[in-house]
Design a protein around this motif. Structure first.
Motif, short mmCIF file in Angstrom:
data_model
loop_
_atom_site.label_atom_id
_atom_site.label_comp_id
_atom_site.label_asym_id
_atom_site.label_seq_id
_atom_site.Cartn_x
_atom_site.Cartn_y
_atom_site.Cartn_z
N THR A 453 0.86 -1.18 0.00
CA THR A 453 0.00 0.00 0.00
C THR A 453 0.90 1.24 0.00
OG1 THR A 453 -0.07 -0.02 2.42
CG2 THR A 453 -1.84 -1.15 1.26
N GLY A 454 0.30 2.39 -0.21
CA GLY A 454 1.08 3.63 -0.24
C GLY A 454 0.25 4.76 -0.77
N SER A 455 0.64 5.33 -1.89
CA SER A 455 -0.08 6.46 -2.47
C SER A 455 -1.38 5.99 -3.11
CB SER A 455 0.80 7.15 -3.51
OG SER A 455 0.97 6.32 -4.64
N ASP A 456 -2.13 6.94 -3.62
CA ASP A 456 -3.43 6.63 -4.23
C ASP A 456 -3.30 5.70 -5.43
OD1 ASP A 456 -4.75 8.19 -2.40
OD2 ASP A 456 -4.89 9.96 -3.69
N ILE A 457 -2.13 5.70 -6.08
CA ILE A 457 -2.00 4.87 -7.27
C ILE A 457 -1.37 3.51 -6.99
CG2 ILE A 457 -1.84 6.90 -8.75
CD1 ILE A 457 1.15 6.20 -9.08
N ALA A 458 -1.04 3.22 -5.74
CA ALA A 458 -0.38 1.96 -5.43
C ALA A 458 -1.21 0.76 -5.89
CB ALA A 458 -0.07 1.86 -3.94
N GLU A 459 -2.48 0.74 -5.52
CA GLU A 459 -3.32 -0.39 -5.91
C GLU A 459 -3.67 -0.37 -7.40
OE1 GLU A 459 -7.19 -2.99 -4.48
OE2 GLU A 459 -6.47 -1.31 -3.27
N PRO A 460 -4.04 0.79 -7.99
CA PRO A 460 -4.27 0.79 -9.44
C PRO A 460 -3.07 0.30 -10.24
CG PRO A 460 -5.17 2.79 -8.48
CD PRO A 460 -4.42 2.09 -7.38
N LEU A 461 -1.87 0.66 -9.80
CA LEU A 461 -0.68 0.20 -10.51
C LEU A 461 -0.54 -1.32 -10.39
CD1 LEU A 461 1.95 0.60 -12.02
CD2 LEU A 461 3.05 1.17 -9.84
N ALA A 462 -0.72 -1.84 -9.17
CA ALA A 462 -0.64 -3.29 -8.99
C ALA A 462 -1.71 -4.01 -9.81
CB ALA A 462 -0.77 -3.63 -7.51
N GLN A 463 -2.91 -3.41 -9.87
CA GLN A 463 -3.98 -4.00 -10.67
C GLN A 463 -3.63 -3.99 -12.16
OE1 GLN A 463 -6.50 -5.69 -9.84
NE2 GLN A 463 -7.16 -5.10 -7.77
N TYR A 464 -2.89 -2.97 -12.59
CA TYR A 464 -2.46 -2.94 -13.99
C TYR A 464 -1.62 -4.17 -14.30
CZ TYR A 464 0.58 -2.20 -17.94
OH TYR A 464 1.27 -2.40 -19.09
N TYR A 465 -0.70 -4.51 -13.40
CA TYR A 465 0.13 -5.69 -13.64
C TYR A 465 -0.73 -6.96 -13.68
CZ TYR A 465 4.27 -2.80 -12.98
OH TYR A 465 5.24 -1.84 -13.11
N VAL A 466 -1.68 -7.05 -12.75
CA VAL A 466 -2.56 -8.22 -12.73
C VAL A 466 -3.31 -8.35 -14.06
CG1 VAL A 466 -4.63 -9.20 -11.66
CG2 VAL A 466 -2.82 -8.24 -10.22
N GLN A 467 -3.84 -7.24 -14.57
CA GLN A 467 -4.59 -7.27 -15.82
C GLN A 467 -3.68 -7.59 -17.01
OE1 GLN A 467 -7.94 -7.22 -16.05
NE2 GLN A 467 -7.80 -7.25 -13.80
N SER A 468 -2.45 -7.09 -16.97
CA SER A 468 -1.49 -7.39 -18.05
C SER A 468 -1.20 -8.88 -18.09
CB SER A 468 -0.20 -6.60 -17.83
OG SER A 468 -0.43 -5.21 -17.91
N TRP A 469 -1.07 -9.48 -16.92
CA TRP A 469 -0.81 -10.92 -16.88
C TRP A 469 -2.06 -11.73 -17.25
CZ3 TRP A 469 1.80 -9.57 -11.66
CH2 TRP A 469 3.09 -9.08 -11.91
N LYS A 470 -3.22 -11.20 -16.91
CA LYS A 470 -4.46 -11.86 -17.32
C LYS A 470 -4.59 -11.87 -18.84
CE LYS A 470 -9.50 -11.73 -16.69
NZ LYS A 470 -10.63 -11.02 -16.05
#
Length: 613
Positions: A453-470
């Protein structure tokens, strides 16, 4: 004023190499061009000095920032500043250089303690610090002299025996910190002491109250750029303690002392620290009376800055920079950070008995084709532009551009290519079964991914990686955890959480480029638990006698960067700009490496912080 090192033949050759490094570094960093312009007025100069860099197409570049705060006004006597430690979690509070592990604690330590040696702009030890050094002709024996006016903040002198004591504690089998590794095993007699076969470290001798001699097993180029342990431990305080209990003691957690410019007056654990001036500081009493450090959540840092609630911070979330670049009461300074973010793959566990990594060939992420496909699936160039407006950018190797003489700028890493990623998986037997792929044996493949966790974009950024791998057929589940929990679970305490397969971390790298502390076989910070004979060989060669030739060392680390791109125990995602807002009233502040501006010179030009208009 810089003072020459007294040397003989071998070190002279070493310093000649380092002079070559200086020249190379200066050449690489000199990117400005001179153009004739009209001389600006005094008013224009002030405006230009504090103006934020202009962005083209919404993108910024770290090259447009300077690292020194522009002084505005005259310093007042005394004063108090507030320093913001930007974090969504409390700092751990292990406030001793010999024991701390998390970066937030280092920002607390910086105010009241320091190393006995300092570095120059090219990461080379100087004789400008609290101690000076000389090197014998063999390049292995260093003699250090602590200055007479260097005292602990309780008035006791910092002695050579304190420096020896730090080595004895770190080398003790009961030591529970992260420091023991190749830097220490390179000291003569340390292995025998650590194994309990000797009561003393034969390679360390106290010559007098202020003079210490250390003999290393090998003379390496790293000895002048980071592998000497420069942090003493006050023996008159800790000498009677059980080594296993020092890190949790009140003398570390609640009432720590150092020999830096400020003294700890009070601590609210994990939340804030009040520092007061150390009038006995060896460089001279600080200008400021007091510094208040407090943890600031990334979501509230802008408001704190605008209202003058904080004067400066450790680092500003660069995703928030574009909306605040014109904040009227601060000046943004910046530099290329000695850091990178990365995706790591768990390839084994830590063997506590052997104090070494134990790779598991049957680990879920053991197939390099799977790891390479996951790298090829993510577009970090776009991530840097869209999430960070160019203030983080695509990373290619594990030596960042903060070390331009060793960073392999020609190595492209694994380029973004989702179709190539799919083919890699197809060819390796990871077949699509509906929406997701199975393992080559046909069983379910479910990958657990942990990020911070961290800034407002921490989770959106992590979700981007998840979607890229999906998008390439991988079933990846995300778990977001706070900083301290994250590093516990990836293994900073030697215990690897078996539920973690992949993780997103970040490293602040050391002054020296030797990667042994992060990727060596006996490094507890080797969180992927990766090891190979080729990695062992290159790491050893990088600090060998032949590596005194800078071109040879460059080639060794070029090969090492290529190996990491080939084997991918981790892959770098983003290099980082360090951007720091500083209130207009603050004087004499810099984030430049090797600067001769020190914290005791920090001052203010007004009693209260400037407020945004």
């Amino acid at each position: 004023m810089r003072k020459p090192i007294r040397t003989k033949s071998l070190l002279f050759a070493l310093m000649l190499v380092l002079l070559m490094l200086v020249a190379a570094c200066s050449s690489n960093n000199n990117k400005e061009t001179a153009e004739p312009t009209a001389a600006p007025s005094a008013t224009e100069k002030a405006a230009e000095a504090t103006a934020a860099p202009e962005a083209e197409d919404g993108l910024y570049s770290i090259e447009d920032f300077k690292a020194d705060k522009t002084n505005q006004g005259e310093a007042i006597k005394g004063g108090t500043i507030t320093y913001g430690l930007v974090s969504d979690t409390p700092f751990e509070g292990t406030l001793n250089w010999n024991f701390y592990s998390g970066d937030p604690d280092s920002h607390v330590l910086d105010w009241f303690d320091e190393g006995l040696l300092t570095w120059d702009a090219n990461y080379v030890y100087t004789n400008d610090g609290a101690a000076t050094y000389e090197v014998a002709e063999d390049g292995r024996t260093f003699t250090f002299t602590i200055r007479d006016n260097v005292n602990w903040q309780d008035g006791k002198p910092v002695k050579a025996e304190d420096w020896l004591f730090a080595h004895e504690v770190i080398g003790n089998p009961a030591y529970d910190g992260p420091r023991y590794g190749s830097d220490f095993t390179n000291i003569e007699g340390m292995d025998a002491y650590h194994a309990g076969k000797a009561k003393t470290i034969s390679g360390i001798k106290v010559l007098s109250d202020k003079k210490l001699q250390i003999t290393y097993v090998k003379s390496t180029p790293s000895l002048l750029t980071g592998s000497i342990w420069i942090y003493p431990l006050a023996k008159h305080i800790f000498g009677g303690m059980d080594v296993a209990k020092i890190s949790a003691s009140p003398e570390v957690r609640q009432k720590p002392i150092g020999f830096g410019p400020f003294k700890v007056e009070s601590i609210v654990p994990g939340e804030s620290v009040v520092f007061v001036r150390n009038d006995d500081y060896w460089r001279g009493a600080p200008v400021l009376d007091k510094v208040i450090l407090k943890v600031i959540n990334p979501t509230t840092i802008v408001q704190e800055l605008k209202t003058g609630g904080v004067d400066l911070v450790d680092a500003f979330p660069v995703d928030q920079y574009p909306d605040n670049a014109k904040m009227s009461n601060v000046e943004f300074i910046g530099t290329t950070d000695m850091a990178y973010t990365y995706i790591g793959f768990k390839l084994g566990k830590w063997d506590a008995a052997k104090k070494a990594v134990a790779p598991d060939p049957k680990a879920k992420m053991a197939d390099v084709n799977l790891r390479k496909a996951m790298w090829a699936a993510v577009d970090n160039d776009t991530v840097g532009k869209k999430f960070y407006n160019g203030l983080r950018w695509n990373a290619t190797t594990l030596i960042p551009p903060s070390h331009p003489e060793y960073h392999d700028n020609d190595n492209p890493g694994v380029p973004f290519d989702p179709e190539a990623a799919k083919k890699l998986l197809d060819d390796a037997g990871y077949k699509l079964n509906g929406e997701f792929r199975t393992k080559p044996d046909g069983s379910e493949l479910k990958i657990n991914f942990m990020s911070m966790t961290g800034s407002d974009i921490a989770e959106p950024l992590a979700q981007y990686y998840v979607q890229s791998w999906k998008a390439i057929g991988l079933n990846v589940t995300l778990e977001m955890v706070e900083f301290n929990t994250f590093y516990d679970r990836v293994g900073s305490n030697g215990e690897d959480d078996p539920t973690v397969d992949v993780y997103q971390g970040a490293w602040n790298v050391g002054n020296d480029v030797d990667p042994a502390g992060l990727y060596g076989r006996v490094a507890i910070y080797n969180f992927p638990r990766y090891a190979s004979e080729e990695n062992d060989r290159l790491i050893a060669e990088g600090v060998s006698e032949k590596a005194f030739d800078v071109e040879v060392r460059k080639d060794i680390y070029k090969q090492w960067q290529e190996l990491m791109v080939k084997e991918i125990p981790v892959f770098p995602t983003l290099y980082r700009a360090k951007v720091v807002p500083v209130n207009n009233r603050v004087l004499n502040y810099t984030i430049a490496q090797g600067s001769d501006i020190y914290l005791n010179q920090l001052a203010v030009s007004a009693d209260k912080a400037a407020v945004a208009e």
